[in-house]
Design a protein around this motif. Sequence first.
Motif, mmCIF file in Angstrom:
data_model
loop_
_atom_site.group_PDB
_atom_site.id
_atom_site.type_symbol
_atom_site.label_atom_id
_atom_site.label_comp_id
_atom_site.label_asym_id
_atom_site.label_seq_id
_atom_site.Cartn_x
_atom_site.Cartn_y
_atom_site.Cartn_z
ATOM 1 N N GLY A 201 25.884 52.026 22.399
ATOM 2 C CA GLY A 201 25.716 51.014 21.159
ATOM 3 C C GLY A 201 25.112 49.680 21.804
ATOM 4 N N VAL A 202 25.532 48.833 20.945
ATOM 5 C CA VAL A 202 25.012 47.244 21.221
ATOM 6 C C VAL A 202 25.972 47.039 22.214
ATOM 7 N N GLY A 203 25.374 45.982 23.511
ATOM 8 C CA GLY A 203 26.073 45.358 24.292
ATOM 9 C C GLY A 203 26.867 46.447 25.344
ATOM 10 N N THR A 204 27.951 46.269 25.357
ATOM 11 C CA THR A 204 28.820 47.276 26.393
ATOM 12 C C THR A 204 29.584 48.369 25.522
ATOM 13 N N THR A 205 29.201 48.626 24.354
ATOM 14 C CA THR A 205 29.782 49.483 23.476
ATOM 15 C C THR A 205 29.314 50.915 24.036
ATOM 16 N N LYS A 206 30.167 51.616 24.621
ATOM 17 C CA LYS A 206 29.661 52.952 25.042
ATOM 18 C C LYS A 206 30.866 54.057 25.225
ATOM 19 N N TYR A 207 30.306 55.385 24.631
ATOM 20 C CA TYR A 207 31.299 56.409 24.570
ATOM 21 C C TYR A 207 30.825 57.513 25.344
ATOM 22 N N ARG A 208 31.558 58.404 25.727
ATOM 23 C CA ARG A 208 31.203 59.733 26.257
ATOM 24 C C ARG A 208 32.148 60.862 25.784
ATOM 25 N N LEU A 209 31.671 61.970 25.346
ATOM 26 C CA LEU A 209 32.471 63.075 24.921
ATOM 27 C C LEU A 209 31.785 64.562 25.622
ATOM 28 N N ALA A 210 32.996 65.147 26.298
ATOM 29 C CA ALA A 210 32.814 66.430 26.874
ATOM 30 C C ALA A 210 33.037 67.405 25.829
ATOM 31 N N ILE A 211 31.939 68.259 25.807
ATOM 32 C CA ILE A 211 32.205 69.420 24.878
ATOM 33 C C ILE A 211 31.593 71.063 25.465
ATOM 34 N N PRO A 212 32.840 71.675 25.677
ATOM 35 C CA PRO A 212 32.700 73.035 26.311
ATOM 36 C C PRO A 212 31.595 73.680 25.698
ATOM 37 N N ALA A 213 31.011 74.832 26.428
ATOM 38 C CA ALA A 213 30.003 75.879 25.830
ATOM 39 C C ALA A 213 30.568 76.618 24.752
ATOM 40 N N ARG A 214 29.610 76.771 23.599
ATOM 41 C CA ARG A 214 29.946 77.326 22.437
ATOM 42 C C ARG A 214 31.091 76.742 21.819
ATOM 43 N N SER A 215 31.324 75.683 21.908
ATOM 44 C CA SER A 215 32.369 75.007 21.377
ATOM 45 C C SER A 215 32.181 73.654 20.512
ATOM 46 N N ASP A 216 33.239 72.858 20.025
ATOM 47 C CA ASP A 216 33.064 71.673 19.660
ATOM 48 C C ASP A 216 33.973 70.475 19.925
ATOM 49 N N ASN A 217 33.660 69.298 19.796
ATOM 50 C CA ASN A 217 34.731 68.269 20.002
ATOM 51 C C ASN A 217 34.426 67.110 19.098
ATOM 52 N N SER A 218 35.246 66.326 18.805
ATOM 53 C CA SER A 218 35.285 64.992 18.121
ATOM 54 C C SER A 218 35.523 63.649 18.732
ATOM 55 N N ILE A 219 35.136 62.568 18.021
ATOM 56 C CA ILE A 219 35.607 61.208 18.826
ATOM 57 C C ILE A 219 35.416 60.204 17.671
ATOM 58 N N VAL A 220 36.264 59.275 17.717
ATOM 59 C CA VAL A 220 36.086 58.138 16.739
ATOM 60 C C VAL A 220 35.523 57.182 17.372
ATOM 61 N N ILE A 221 34.324 56.604 16.740
ATOM 62 C CA ILE A 221 33.686 55.363 17.273
ATOM 63 C C ILE A 221 33.484 54.288 16.133
ATOM 64 N N GLU A 222 32.859 53.103 17.017
ATOM 65 C CA GLU A 222 32.849 52.027 16.040
ATOM 66 C C GLU A 222 31.308 52.369 15.070
ATOM 67 N N LYS A 223 31.339 51.818 14.018
ATOM 68 C CA LYS A 223 30.094 52.098 13.121
ATOM 69 C C LYS A 223 28.917 51.215 13.724
ATOM 70 N N GLY A 224 27.732 51.735 13.690
ATOM 71 C CA GLY A 224 26.752 50.944 14.115
ATOM 72 C C GLY A 224 25.565 51.908 14.671
ATOM 73 N N GLN A 225 24.630 51.461 15.357
ATOM 74 C CA GLN A 225 23.372 51.764 15.981
ATOM 75 C C GLN A 225 23.832 52.324 17.206
ATOM 76 N N TYR A 226 23.350 53.670 17.379
ATOM 77 C CA TYR A 226 23.663 54.345 18.962
ATOM 78 C C TYR A 226 22.466 55.284 19.259
ATOM 79 N N LEU A 227 22.341 55.344 20.696
ATOM 80 C CA LEU A 227 21.462 56.322 21.219
ATOM 81 C C LEU A 227 22.222 57.208 21.840
ATOM 82 N N PHE A 228 22.176 58.462 21.334
ATOM 83 C CA PHE A 228 22.694 59.802 21.687
ATOM 84 C C PHE A 228 22.010 60.387 22.926
ATOM 85 N N SER A 229 22.591 60.855 23.834
ATOM 86 C CA SER A 229 21.971 61.534 24.820
ATOM 87 C C SER A 229 22.834 62.377 25.684
ATOM 88 N N SER A 230 22.149 63.606 26.144
ATOM 89 C CA SER A 230 22.842 64.429 26.899
ATOM 90 C C SER A 230 21.963 65.370 27.678
#
Length: 257
Positions: A201-230
């Motif tokens: 996100g903006v500034g130092t706002t960063k998150y990372r989430l591990a998701i196993p193969a053929r599965s799902d995972n969730s995370i709670v993040i601050e609202k805003g603009q983000y670059l998702f990459s993987s």
Amino acid sequence: MKRLLLLIGSVMFFCLSAQKRGKDYSDIIKSNNIYEINAFLRDAHPDDPRRSVLKPRVMELMKEYIKNAHPADQKVKDMQEMLALLRRRPSTKITFDEMNAIIKQKQIAKYKAELAAKQSTTVYTPSNAQNTFVVNTSSNAAIPNAEAEEFNMLMNISPVQHQNKTVKILNSLFDNDPNAKECIVLIQNQSDCNIIVRMEGVGTTKYRLAIPARSDNSIVIEKGQYLFSSLVCGAQYASQKTIQKPIMVALGSTTVK
């Protein structure tokens, strides 16, 4: 005679409309394929006269499938859900809001179970550095799994950390306040590889989430603009997203190009 011509004209019109959408339903009245008829009922005009024949037919086909299915057949649950929908409405088509509600309820059930068990219910195979991703099928070029150690570390959290995360996710799932500063992001990993999704996100706002193969995972993040990459099985994924309400992101071989 006029009524007959009108009916024929209506059928031809609906056939042409379906064909324009890329699907040919000209012979659908002869079909005994559950999924083909189900697709027709979702796509066809509400006044299409073929509905009165095909809806009862597909419901009987579903009942027959459920009756004769093996106890371990995973399609039975899907058939039961579709049958329940058809008893209440013209087709199994549901709105975006209804789909979100279904996903939300499944997530609530999952995290309530994890909270009760005091541990994750996700079954997965840990990554290792020897795993390789084929990045070019013609030349069989491959790279080692450089994220193996990081993935395992993110998945291997303490019971206290897991409980805190689960409580936070459940609170977010139950929170309907549009002014809340945070919201939940659900990521489905439809690939055969363990992945890490990074959200910058903006500034130092960063998150990372591990998701196993053929599965799902969730995370709670601050609202805003983000670059998702993987890195999904060796293929780079990147997408700019505006997070102002709960969303679901599906990643897999068909979404990474």
